[in-house]
Design an enzyme around this catalytic site. Structure first.
Site, mmCIF file in Angstrom:
data_model
loop_
_atom_site.group_PDB
_atom_site.id
_atom_site.type_symbol
_atom_site.label_atom_id
_atom_site.label_comp_id
_atom_site.label_asym_id
_atom_site.label_seq_id
_atom_site.Cartn_x
_atom_site.Cartn_y
_atom_site.Cartn_z
ATOM 1 N N GLY A 190 -5.476 3.873 -7.572
ATOM 2 C CA GLY A 190 -5.837 4.146 -8.959
ATOM 3 C C GLY A 190 -5.152 5.347 -9.585
ATOM 4 C CG ASP B 201 -1.988 0.964 1.264
ATOM 5 O OD1 ASP B 201 -2.053 1.781 0.328
ATOM 6 O OD2 ASP B 201 -2.781 0.941 2.216
ATOM 7 C CG ASP C 47 -9.468 3.244 1.475
ATOM 8 O OD1 ASP C 47 -8.650 3.042 0.554
ATOM 9 O OD2 ASP C 47 -9.166 3.210 2.678
#
Ligand code: GAL
Length: 396
Positions: free
Chosen positions: A200, A153, A221
């Site tokens: 994205g 992440d 999210d």
């Protein structure tokens, strides 16, 4: 975009010698994530309230309640497991996870796999220790523990460049960091699914596969509201061409069963994710589900649409004021068709199967009803409830 085609062998031009050598081809590792990964992730429900006992309980539930048999495999620990690095730089879990190897052994003993989470930056999104500068060491540690899946992440990496609007520089830093961890994971020799999470930015569907990602988040999210779920789901229109076995668009984890939506809305969520060939990572507490939640997550026919071996993502066919038709090509020439009523009142929805490329009548099955409807050229769904869906499996 660089595309890597794995496992494609043709002996024809190579002759007899190559044919004799052909068994070497079978030594190639099986493709990771040949269908969209399925499992559970701790974040949506537990966030930082996750620990060893809770993870074991989720694994117990998945193995016992029919989800494992329906295809769910990965038990993924998200952020907040991380402790400190020791003097030689090796990462250790914090007090919530006393023994990661023992936890992996336990999860494996249930016929399941264990996933973990980190960041290419110095810190994870929740402010814990990231992997930046320790990629090789961390990949080795994960492999030694028996980890099968890594969600990587972005969080703190490249934030200053993003904030300053220098997106080109930010992307270059990210790509290099993702490649670093890809190489580190590969060097362990352990098959570890590689999940990229960077919300994205800069169209990861164009480059996520070439940096080794088996899946890449396409959005920010999700949360447990109908509006956000629909916004994310519909936002996937046009991305179908970027998904294929081994490389998937990831519109984020499921919220099914978390309580913010009605059952009909969760069926819409699950149907849309199945048509999108999205990873199916349950995000609820599997130990406290209602039978209705379980019937949504573990519906084998819906899962089969998501997991269809052709590995084709579906896409939008038609949209008119909250009424949408989406279709996903299936192996054998059929299609899954979702008739979505995203509006706030009951509505009729129609589909003429010729518009989906079928010639003549097709066999139609209502998937959620579990009912064959017979052969037809067109289907009229009367009074689809608000926020609801009719999911069809259509076979020539
Ligand atoms: C976010 C990520 C979430 C979750 C969270 C943990 O950036 O999108 O899925 O992993 O970080 O801190």
């Amino acid at each position: 975009m660089k595309t890597i085609r794995k496992g494609r062998w043709t002996l024809a031009p190579l002759g007899l010698a190559a044919a004799l050598l052909a068994p070497a081809a079978s030594a190639a590792p099986p493709m990771l994530a040949a269908t969209p990964p399925m499992g559970w992730n701790s974040w949506n429900h537990f966030a930082d309230k996750i620990d060893d006992a809770t993870v074991r309980a989720q694994a117990d539930a998945m193995a016992a309640n029919g989800m494992r048999d329906a295809g769910y495999r990965y038990i993924n620990i998200d952020d907040t497991w991380e402790g400190q690095r020791d003097a030689s730089g090796v990462i250790h879990p914090n007090a919530k996870f006393p023994d990661m190897k023992a936890l992996a052994d336990y999860v494996h003993s249930k016929g399941l796999k264990l996933g973990i989470y980190s960041s290419p930056g110095p810190k994870t999104c929740a402010g814990y220790e990231g992997s930046g500068g320790h990629e090789v060491q961390d990949a080795q540690t994960y492999a030694a523990w028996g980890i099968d899946y890594l969600k990587y992440d972005l969080c703190s990496l490249a934030q200053p460049m993003i904030a300053a609007g220098n997106l080109e520089k930010a992307q270059a830093i990210e790509v290099a960091a993702y490649e670093k961890m890809r190489d580190a994971l590969r060097a362990t020799g352990r098959p570890i699914v590689y999940s990229l999470c960077q919300y994205g930015f800069y169209q990861p569907w164009r480059w996520g596969g070439s940096v080794g990602g088996n899946l890449w988040r396409t959005t920010g999210d999700i949360n447990d509201t109908f509006a956000r779920m629909v916004q994310i789901g519909l936002g996937q229109a046009g991305l179908s061409k970027y998904a294929k076995p081994g490389n998937w668009n990831d519109p984020d984890m499921l919220e099914v069963g978390n309580g913010g939506m009605k059952a009909a809305e969760y069926r819409t969520h699950m149907s849309l994710w199945a048509i999108l060939a999205a990873p199916l990572l349950a995000g609820n507490d599997l130990t406290k589900m209602t039978p209705e939640t379980l019937s949504i997550l573990a519906n084998k026919e819906v899962v089969a649409i998501d997991q269809d071996p052709a590995g084709r993502q579906g896409d939008r066919v038609r949209a008119e004021g909250g009424l949408e038709v989406w279709a996903k090509p299936l192996s054998g020439g059929g299609k899954a068709v979702g008739l979505f009523n995203l509006s706030d009142q009951r509505a009729n929805l129609d589909i003429d199967f010729a518009a989906l490329g079928f010639k003549g009548p097709v066999n139609v099955r209502d998937v959620w009803a579990g009912k064959d409807l017979g052969r037809m050229k067109a289907y009229h769904a009367a009074a689809v409830i608000e926020h609801g869906v009719v999911l069809l499996r259509v076979t020539p």
